[in-house]
Design a protein around this motif. Structure first.
Motif, PDB file in Angstrom:
ATOM      1  N   UNK A  67       0.861  -1.187   0.048  1.00 47.70           N
ATOM      2  CA  UNK A  67       0.016   0.007   0.069  1.00 47.70           C
ATOM      3  C   UNK A  67       0.822   1.126  -0.056  1.00 47.70           C
ATOM      4  N   UNK A  68       0.286   2.456  -0.378  1.00 46.89           N
ATOM      5  CA  UNK A  68       0.958   3.686  -0.662  1.00 46.89           C
ATOM      6  C   UNK A  68       0.598   4.380   0.690  1.00 46.89           C
ATOM      7  N   UNK A  69       1.704   5.101   1.392  1.00 42.68           N
ATOM      8  CA  UNK A  69       1.257   5.967   2.607  1.00 42.68           C
ATOM      9  C   UNK A  69       0.288   6.907   2.284  1.00 42.68           C
ATOM     10  N   UNK A  70       0.104   7.417   1.057  1.00 42.10           N
ATOM     11  CA  UNK A  70      -0.743   8.466   0.848  1.00 42.10           C
ATOM     12  C   UNK A  70      -2.335   7.700   0.838  1.00 42.10           C
ATOM     13  N   UNK A  71      -2.499   6.599   0.737  1.00 43.62           N
ATOM     14  CA  UNK A  71      -3.832   5.704   0.802  1.00 43.62           C
ATOM     15  C   UNK A  71      -4.324   5.610   2.365  1.00 43.62           C
ATOM     16  N   UNK A  72      -3.168   5.613   3.095  1.00 42.06           N
ATOM     17  CA  UNK A  72      -3.789   5.280   4.646  1.00 42.06           C
ATOM     18  C   UNK A  72      -4.669   6.156   5.196  1.00 42.06           C
ATOM     19  N   UNK A  73      -4.877   7.655   5.159  1.00 45.65           N
ATOM     20  CA  UNK A  73      -5.534   8.752   5.586  1.00 45.65           C
ATOM     21  C   UNK A  73      -7.249   8.106   5.335  1.00 45.65           C
ATOM     22  N   UNK A  74      -7.257   7.682   4.072  1.00 46.81           N
ATOM     23  CA  UNK A  74      -8.587   7.209   3.780  1.00 46.81           C
ATOM     24  C   UNK A  74      -8.988   6.208   4.619  1.00 46.81           C
ATOM     25  N   UNK A  75      -8.180   5.076   4.423  1.00 46.58           N
ATOM     26  CA  UNK A  75      -8.496   3.633   5.043  1.00 46.58           C
ATOM     27  C   UNK A  75      -8.670   4.107   6.524  1.00 46.58           C
ATOM     28  N   UNK A  76      -7.921   4.862   7.293  1.00 42.99           N
ATOM     29  CA  UNK A  76      -7.876   5.104   8.538  1.00 42.99           C
ATOM     30  C   UNK A  76      -9.257   5.698   8.918  1.00 42.99           C
ATOM     31  N   UNK A  77      -9.950   6.756   8.153  1.00 45.63           N
ATOM     32  CA  UNK A  77     -11.048   7.418   8.202  1.00 45.63           C
ATOM     33  C   UNK A  77     -12.283   6.191   7.893  1.00 45.63           C
ATOM     34  N   UNK A  78     -12.288   5.459   7.077  1.00 46.09           N
ATOM     35  CA  UNK A  78     -12.996   4.264   7.091  1.00 46.09           C
ATOM     36  C   UNK A  78     -13.060   3.377   8.244  1.00 46.09           C
ATOM     37  N   UNK A  79     -11.813   2.997   8.846  1.00 51.20           N
ATOM     38  CA  UNK A  79     -11.785   2.246  10.030  1.00 51.20           C
ATOM     39  C   UNK A  79     -12.564   3.176  11.097  1.00 51.20           C
ATOM     40  N   UNK A  80     -12.312   4.202  11.297  1.00 51.06           N
ATOM     41  CA  UNK A  80     -12.958   4.926  12.408  1.00 51.06           C
ATOM     42  C   UNK A  80     -14.410   5.078  12.076  1.00 51.06           C
ATOM     43  N   UNK A  81     -15.110   5.129  10.812  1.00 50.24           N
ATOM     44  CA  UNK A  81     -16.311   5.240  10.529  1.00 50.24           C
ATOM     45  C   UNK A  81     -17.117   3.877  11.027  1.00 50.24           C
ATOM     46  N   UNK A  82     -16.450   2.877  11.068  1.00 50.08           N
ATOM     47  CA  UNK A  82     -16.733   1.317  11.318  1.00 50.08           C
ATOM     48  C   UNK A  82     -16.731   1.542  12.930  1.00 50.08           C
ATOM     49  N   UNK A  83     -15.879   2.004  13.440  1.00 44.82           N
ATOM     50  CA  UNK A  83     -15.604   1.973  14.929  1.00 44.82           C
ATOM     51  C   UNK A  83     -16.765   3.077  15.628  1.00 44.82           C
ATOM     52  N   UNK A  84     -16.912   4.144  15.113  1.00 48.35           N
ATOM     53  CA  UNK A  84     -18.110   5.119  15.397  1.00 48.35           C
ATOM     54  C   UNK A  84     -19.171   4.237  15.631  1.00 48.35           C
ATOM     55  N   UNK A  85     -19.508   3.276  14.803  1.00 47.18           N
ATOM     56  CA  UNK A  85     -20.788   2.524  14.933  1.00 47.18           C
ATOM     57  C   UNK A  85     -20.899   1.446  15.831  1.00 47.18           C
ATOM     58  N   UNK A  86     -19.714   1.149  16.436  1.00 42.23           N
ATOM     59  CA  UNK A  86     -19.381  -0.079  17.211  1.00 42.23           C
ATOM     60  C   UNK A  86     -19.197   0.374  18.739  1.00 42.23           C
ATOM     61  N   UNK A  87     -18.737   1.668  18.896  1.00 38.36           N
ATOM     62  CA  UNK A  87     -18.034   2.060  20.205  1.00 38.36           C
ATOM     63  C   UNK A  87     -18.387   1.409  21.353  1.00 38.36           C
ATOM     64  N   UNK A  88     -19.968   1.460  21.796  1.00 41.92           N
ATOM     65  CA  UNK A  88     -20.163   1.021  22.868  1.00 41.92           C
ATOM     66  C   UNK A  88     -20.929  -0.286  22.661  1.00 41.92           C
ATOM     67  N   UNK A  89     -20.801  -1.164  21.817  1.00 39.36           N
ATOM     68  CA  UNK A  89     -21.598  -2.672  21.552  1.00 39.36           C
ATOM     69  C   UNK A  89     -20.806  -3.562  22.797  1.00 39.36           C
ATOM     70  N   UNK A  90     -19.321  -3.815  22.927  1.00 37.98           N
ATOM     71  CA  UNK A  90     -19.020  -4.383  23.849  1.00 37.98           C
ATOM     72  C   UNK A  90     -17.949  -3.545  24.862  1.00 37.98           C
ATOM     73  N   UNK A  91     -17.623  -2.576  24.486  1.00 37.84           N
ATOM     74  CA  UNK A  91     -16.853  -1.986  25.386  1.00 37.84           C
ATOM     75  C   UNK A  91     -17.391  -1.790  26.539  1.00 37.84           C
ATOM     76  N   UNK A  92     -16.327  -1.854  27.774  1.00 36.46           N
ATOM     77  CA  UNK A  92     -16.825  -1.871  29.113  1.00 36.46           C
ATOM     78  C   UNK A  92     -15.838  -1.069  30.111  1.00 36.46           C
ATOM     79  N   UNK A  93     -16.164  -0.648  31.114  1.00 40.43           N
ATOM     80  CA  UNK A  93     -15.346  -0.235  32.058  1.00 40.43           C
ATOM     81  C   UNK A  93     -14.791  -1.456  32.960  1.00 40.43           C
ATOM     82  N   UNK A  94     -13.443  -1.307  33.328  1.00 42.11           N
ATOM     83  CA  UNK A  94     -12.949  -2.532  34.212  1.00 42.11           C
ATOM     84  C   UNK A  94     -13.588  -2.272  35.421  1.00 42.11           C
TER      85      UNK A  94
END
Length: 223
Positions: A67-94
């Motif tokens: 992969x090219x370094x220039x491609x990473x920001x777009x992929x990171x944004x897509x990863x974060x978009x997925x994460x925003x939809x899942x953030x509190x599904x299974x995350x718990x305080x210790x």
């Protein structure tokens, strides 16, 4: 609680919250989307606190992806978009985290979060778990010129709290947290239940906690 310290700085992932299930789930959604194999949770759990860019970069390298370094920001944004939809599904305080933070806060010590994740996700989770009011400062990757283990990260928190390094202690779970504390000239405690690849007792911290509920007692005697 007797006040031996003026301020306590906390790492977030692997110290206060177990966020790995949702982070790895988001990663696997992205990998499926771009035609890659899913990763195994047990293998990647310890990378959950690395931040989105580092996690994704290392995953693509592990899978032999060119992969090219220039491609990473777009992929990171897509990863974060997925994460925003899942953030509190299974995350718990210790266990014990809300009660312990409340006790430390009520003792007059200032609390801060120092994390390599983004402000958006950190503040959202603090609000979700009802912890926002307890923290006088929240210093994230997008608030500083250099992330942990660089000293600048913790120094920004210390400055925000108007305290001194010798009156401040860091609570974390990995070698990155220990290195950041050493670089900033402050004491550091690590928890043994977090995301460290190495055993907690091998990280070179000043003390190790097996249970977060032990923290108030430790702060009374720890100097």
């Amino acid at each position: 609680m007797r006040k031996n310290w003026d301020a306590v700085l906390f790492d977030f992932d692997g110290t206060l919250v177990d966020s790995a299930p949702d982070i790895i789930a988001a990663l696997n959604r992205l990998l499926d989307e771009i035609g890659h194999d899913a990763v195994h949770y047990d293998t990647y759990r310890t990378r959950a606190g690395d931040g989105a860019r580092k996690l994704l970069t290392e995953t693509l390298i592990d899978q032999g992806t060119c992969f090219k370094e220039a491609e990473l920001p777009v992929l990171v944004d897509r990863l974060l978009d997925h994460y925003y939809g899942l953030m509190t599904e299974k995350t718990r305080l210790y266990q014990g985290v809300p009660e312990v933070l409340e006790e430390i806060y009520n003792s007059g010590m200032a609390l801060a979060v120092c994390t390599n994740r983004t402000s958006k996700t950190t503040k959202y989770l603090l609000s979700h778990f009802g912890l926002t009011k307890l923290f006088s400062a929240v210093v994230c990757a997008d608030n500083v010129s250099a992330k942990k283990p660089d000293a600048a990260h913790l120094q920004e928190a210390i400055k925000s709290l108007s305290t001194a390094p010798e009156r401040t202690v860091m609570i974390g779970d990995t070698a990155t947290d220990v290195a950041a504390a050493r670089n900033a000239g402050i004491k550091v405690v690590v928890v043994s239940y977090g995301y460290s690849v190495r055993p907690a007792h091998d990280l070179g911290a000043d003390a190790v906690l097996d249970d977060f509920s032990q923290l108030p007692a430790l702060l009374k005697v720890f100097r």
